[in-house]
Design an enzyme around this catalytic site. Sequence first.
Site, PDB file in Angstrom:
ATOM      1  N   GLY A  32       0.777  -1.246   0.000  1.00 49.73           N
ATOM      2  CA  GLY A  32       0.000   0.000   0.000  1.00 49.73           C
ATOM      3  C   GLY A  32       0.799   1.282   0.000  1.00 49.73           C
ATOM      4  O   GLY A  32       0.217   2.362   0.124  1.00 49.73           O
ATOM      5  N   ALA A 114     -12.157   1.943  -4.713  1.00 53.58           N
ATOM      6  CA  ALA A 114     -13.509   1.972  -5.272  1.00 53.58           C
ATOM      7  C   ALA A 114     -13.463   2.894  -6.480  1.00 53.58           C
ATOM      8  O   ALA A 114     -12.590   3.758  -6.580  1.00 53.58           O
ATOM      9  CB  ALA A 114     -14.506   2.495  -4.234  1.00 53.58           C
ATOM     10  N   TYR A 174     -18.692   8.662   1.492  1.00 52.24           N
ATOM     11  CA  TYR A 174     -17.852   7.465   1.670  1.00 52.24           C
ATOM     12  C   TYR A 174     -18.534   6.260   0.989  1.00 52.24           C
ATOM     13  O   TYR A 174     -17.883   5.344   0.515  1.00 52.24           O
ATOM     14  CB  TYR A 174     -17.564   7.208   3.146  1.00 52.24           C
ATOM     15  CG  TYR A 174     -16.328   6.345   3.363  1.00 52.24           C
ATOM     16  CD1 TYR A 174     -15.093   6.740   2.875  1.00 52.24           C
ATOM     17  CD2 TYR A 174     -16.418   5.137   4.048  1.00 52.24           C
ATOM     18  CE1 TYR A 174     -13.964   5.943   3.054  1.00 52.24           C
ATOM     19  CE2 TYR A 174     -15.293   4.346   4.244  1.00 52.24           C
ATOM     20  CZ  TYR A 174     -14.068   4.755   3.742  1.00 52.24           C
ATOM     21  OH  TYR A 174     -12.954   3.959   3.929  1.00 52.24           O
ATOM     22  N   LYS A 181     -15.552  -1.473   4.159  1.00 49.94           N
ATOM     23  CA  LYS A 181     -14.765  -1.446   5.410  1.00 49.94           C
ATOM     24  C   LYS A 181     -15.462  -2.243   6.513  1.00 49.94           C
ATOM     25  O   LYS A 181     -14.796  -2.857   7.356  1.00 49.94           O
ATOM     26  CB  LYS A 181     -14.534   0.000   5.869  1.00 49.94           C
ATOM     27  CG  LYS A 181     -13.547   0.784   4.998  1.00 49.94           C
ATOM     28  CD  LYS A 181     -12.160   0.157   4.923  1.00 49.94           C
ATOM     29  CE  LYS A 181     -11.134   1.124   4.346  1.00 49.94           C
ATOM     30  NZ  LYS A 181      -9.826   0.471   4.087  1.00 49.94           N
ATOM     31  N   LEU A 213      -2.954  10.248  -0.949  1.00 46.95           N
ATOM     32  CA  LEU A 213      -3.380  10.186  -2.354  1.00 46.95           C
ATOM     33  C   LEU A 213      -4.846   9.746  -2.444  1.00 46.95           C
ATOM     34  O   LEU A 213      -5.646  10.358  -3.156  1.00 46.95           O
ATOM     35  CB  LEU A 213      -2.475   9.214  -3.127  1.00 46.95           C
ATOM     36  CG  LEU A 213      -2.650   9.147  -4.639  1.00 46.95           C
ATOM     37  CD1 LEU A 213      -2.322  10.500  -5.267  1.00 46.95           C
ATOM     38  CD2 LEU A 213      -1.767   8.047  -5.226  1.00 46.95           C
TER      39      LEU A 213
HETATM   40  P1  NAD Z   1      -2.844   5.675  -0.504  1.00 42.05           P
HETATM   41  O1  NAD Z   1      -3.453   6.077  -1.798  1.00 42.05           O
HETATM   42  O2  NAD Z   1      -1.505   6.202  -0.194  1.00 42.05           O
HETATM   43  O3  NAD Z   1      -2.817   4.095  -0.369  1.00 42.05           O
HETATM   44  C1  NAD Z   1      -3.762   3.243  -0.980  1.00 42.05           C
HETATM   45  C2  NAD Z   1      -2.956   2.141  -1.628  1.00 42.05           C
HETATM   46  O4  NAD Z   1      -3.797   1.126  -2.185  1.00 42.05           O
HETATM   47  C3  NAD Z   1      -2.077   2.672  -2.779  1.00 42.05           C
HETATM   48  O5  NAD Z   1      -0.735   2.365  -2.523  1.00 42.05           O
HETATM   49  C4  NAD Z   1      -2.604   1.905  -3.968  1.00 42.05           C
HETATM   50  O6  NAD Z   1      -1.620   1.629  -4.921  1.00 42.05           O
HETATM   51  C5  NAD Z   1      -3.110   0.637  -3.291  1.00 42.05           C
HETATM   52  N1  NAD Z   1      -3.979  -0.149  -4.154  1.00 42.05           N
HETATM   53  C6  NAD Z   1      -5.155   0.210  -4.731  1.00 42.05           C
HETATM   54  N2  NAD Z   1      -5.601  -0.772  -5.520  1.00 42.05           N
HETATM   55  C7  NAD Z   1      -4.697  -1.793  -5.447  1.00 42.05           C
HETATM   56  C8  NAD Z   1      -4.595  -3.072  -6.057  1.00 42.05           C
HETATM   57  N3  NAD Z   1      -5.522  -3.530  -6.915  1.00 42.05           N
HETATM   58  N4  NAD Z   1      -3.507  -3.841  -5.747  1.00 42.05           N
HETATM   59  C9  NAD Z   1      -2.554  -3.398  -4.898  1.00 42.05           C
HETATM   60  N5  NAD Z   1      -2.601  -2.192  -4.290  1.00 42.05           N
HETATM   61  C10 NAD Z   1      -3.672  -1.398  -4.568  1.00 42.05           C
HETATM   62  O7  NAD Z   1      -3.915   6.122   0.613  1.00 42.05           O
HETATM   63  P2  NAD Z   1      -3.981   5.790   2.173  1.00 42.05           P
HETATM   64  O8  NAD Z   1      -4.911   6.792   2.719  1.00 42.05           O
HETATM   65  O9  NAD Z   1      -2.643   5.645   2.732  1.00 42.05           O
HETATM   66  O10 NAD Z   1      -4.740   4.382   2.202  1.00 42.05           O
HETATM   67  C11 NAD Z   1      -4.231   3.244   2.850  1.00 42.05           C
HETATM   68  C12 NAD Z   1      -5.325   2.546   3.639  1.00 42.05           C
HETATM   69  O11 NAD Z   1      -5.709   3.380   4.723  1.00 42.05           O
HETATM   70  C13 NAD Z   1      -6.607   2.253   2.852  1.00 42.05           C
HETATM   71  O12 NAD Z   1      -7.104   0.993   3.250  1.00 42.05           O
HETATM   72  C14 NAD Z   1      -7.539   3.334   3.328  1.00 42.05           C
HETATM   73  O13 NAD Z   1      -8.892   2.941   3.213  1.00 42.05           O
HETATM   74  C15 NAD Z   1      -7.114   3.420   4.772  1.00 42.05           C
HETATM   75  N6  NAD Z   1      -7.531   4.630   5.500  1.00 42.05           N
HETATM   76  C16 NAD Z   1      -7.224   5.860   5.008  1.00 42.05           C
HETATM   77  C17 NAD Z   1      -7.622   6.986   5.711  1.00 42.05           C
HETATM   78  C18 NAD Z   1      -7.346   8.370   5.190  1.00 42.05           C
HETATM   79  O14 NAD Z   1      -8.048   9.295   5.589  1.00 42.05           O
HETATM   80  N7  NAD Z   1      -6.345   8.554   4.329  1.00 42.05           N
HETATM   81  C19 NAD Z   1      -8.321   6.848   6.928  1.00 42.05           C
HETATM   82  C20 NAD Z   1      -8.592   5.570   7.407  1.00 42.05           C
HETATM   83  C21 NAD Z   1      -8.203   4.452   6.670  1.00 42.05           C
HETATM   84  O1  0WE Z   2     -10.628   4.797   2.708  1.00 43.09           O
HETATM   85  C1  0WE Z   2     -10.360   5.898   2.289  1.00 43.09           C
HETATM   86  C2  0WE Z   2     -10.036   6.112   0.821  1.00 43.09           C
HETATM   87  C3  0WE Z   2     -10.795   5.153  -0.043  1.00 43.09           C
HETATM   88  C4  0WE Z   2     -10.690   5.362  -1.526  1.00 43.09           C
HETATM   89  C5  0WE Z   2     -10.366   6.569  -2.133  1.00 43.09           C
HETATM   90  C6  0WE Z   2     -10.331   6.665  -3.518  1.00 43.09           C
HETATM   91  C7  0WE Z   2     -10.031   7.957  -4.213  1.00 43.09           C
HETATM   92  C8  0WE Z   2      -9.665   7.829  -5.650  1.00 43.09           C
HETATM   93  C9  0WE Z   2     -10.993   4.293  -2.322  1.00 43.09           C
HETATM   94  N1  0WE Z   2     -10.980   4.374  -3.669  1.00 43.09           N
HETATM   95  C10 0WE Z   2     -10.650   5.533  -4.271  1.00 43.09           C
HETATM   96  N2  0WE Z   2     -10.673   5.575  -5.636  1.00 43.09           N
HETATM   97  C11 0WE Z   2     -10.276   6.657  -6.353  1.00 43.09           C
HETATM   98  O2  0WE Z   2     -10.366   6.669  -7.606  1.00 43.09           O
HETATM   99  N3  0WE Z   2     -10.363   6.960   3.173  1.00 43.09           N
HETATM  100  C12 0WE Z   2     -10.756   6.719   4.535  1.00 43.09           C
HETATM  101  C13 0WE Z   2     -10.084   8.339   2.765  1.00 43.09           C
HETATM  102  C14 0WE Z   2     -11.395   8.975   2.483  1.00 43.09           C
HETATM  103  O3  0WE Z   2     -12.084   8.663   1.352  1.00 43.09           O
HETATM  104  C15 0WE Z   2     -13.273   9.356   1.403  1.00 43.09           C
HETATM  105  C16 0WE Z   2     -13.343  10.105   2.576  1.00 43.09           C
HETATM  106  C17 0WE Z   2     -12.130   9.851   3.277  1.00 43.09           C
HETATM  107  C18 0WE Z   2     -11.758  10.393   4.613  1.00 43.09           C
HETATM  108  C19 0WE Z   2     -14.323   9.372   0.493  1.00 43.09           C
HETATM  109  C20 0WE Z   2     -15.440  10.164   0.759  1.00 43.09           C
HETATM  110  C21 0WE Z   2     -15.504  10.910   1.925  1.00 43.09           C
HETATM  111  C22 0WE Z   2     -14.461  10.891   2.849  1.00 43.09           C
END
Ligand code: NAD
Ligand code: 0WE
Length: 280
Positions: A32, A114, A174, A181, A213
């Site tokens: 990730g 998604a 979301y 989730k 990202l």
């Molecule tokens: P990020 O975009 O840095 O990481 C998401 C990762 O998922 C990326 O590295 C992407 O390449 C990888 N990914 C997507 N599709 C894939 C596939 N088919 N095969 C392999 N890898 C794949 O964003 P992040 O926020 O660091 O997200 C990491 C995790 O944290 C996710 O599960 C996200 O739901 C969770 N999360 C994020 C937040 C937030 O606010 N950023 C909050 C709570 C949980």
């Molecule tokens: O879990 C997540 C990110 C999930 C995510 C984000 C993207 C953006 C770009 C999954 N798939 C995609 N696909 C894309 O093409 N979070 C917890 C971060 C997040 O995502 C949201 C949030 C927050 C916070 C989406 C809607 C509202 C709030």
Amino acid sequence: MPSEATYFPGLSITHTLPHMGMLDGKNALIFGVANDHSIAWGIAQALHREGASLGFSYAGPNLEKRVRPLAESLGSDFIDECDVGSDEAIAATFERVKERFGKLDILVHAIAFANREDLMGRFVDTSRDGFLLAHNISAYSLIGLTRAARPLMVDGGSVVTMTYYGAEKVLPNYNVMGPAKASLEATVRYLASDLGPEGIRVNAISAGPIRTLAASGIGGIRGFIKKAAEAAPLRRGVDIHEIGATAAFLCSDGAGGITGETLYVDAGYNVMGMSEPDEA
Ligand code: NAD
Ligand code: 0WE
């Protein structure tokens, strides 16, 4: 000027000892990392600080140029492509992990996906394909990766995944990620039950919103993060280093009694029933 040791006799000797990390001698595979804002990168840095040897897996060819320098900066030379939507790709990655590391102690799953169109508009309009994609990449992949890791976790192990409060309460936009989730969190419990007898622990960290990202692709995310910080008991957000420190703890012997849990690292946001009135 007296030395520190004058005031703290015996302390100086601790400065001469090598740092004892919580994860010395452990091998960790991290899924990730997309860039240096990724939660997985915060986790990687924390595991490295605690002495773990790291391997990295990234989603697709265009990410290698980002991930390789990050991995190398933490002394890692295992940088492997894997689309977790493919059983064959997962099997091939773990063949290479077996060759390079032999034994695995830690698996980090920080992946979600998604369709962008499913993270806006009405939830009721979610398509079957969009629903299945989100659940496949964001939830099923934890089962696929854990099954592949299991034979390498010969001394037991720790699996950590990332979740979000949208799993349990409705948050604007979301949408399909909420059910995905929720499935991920239930998957953590069932994996914990299944693999507990083998000494493999499985836990989720529920992080507060962070500008990564994945989050920056979302309209209105800034306001979202600001609102969460205002409503949280600590009156602030969280960062990837705080998530990393919690992940390192969950992978350490200190968390040896914790499995099947969802641990909140959200500045306390989730405990509030109603936010406090505005502070003047
Ligand atoms: P990020 O975009 O840095 O990481 C998401 C990762 O998922 C990326 O590295 C992407 O390449 C990888 N990914 C997507 N599709 C894939 C596939 N088919 N095969 C392999 N890898 C794949 O964003 P992040 O926020 O660091 O997200 C990491 C995790 O944290 C996710 O599960 C996200 O739901 C969770 N999360 C994020 C937040 C937030 O606010 N950023 C909050 C709570 C949980
Ligand atoms: O879990 C997540 C990110 C999930 C995510 C984000 C993207 C953006 C770009 C999954 N798939 C995609 N696909 C894309 O093409 N979070 C917890 C971060 C997040 O995502 C949201 C949030 C927050 C916070 C989406 C809607 C509202 C709030």
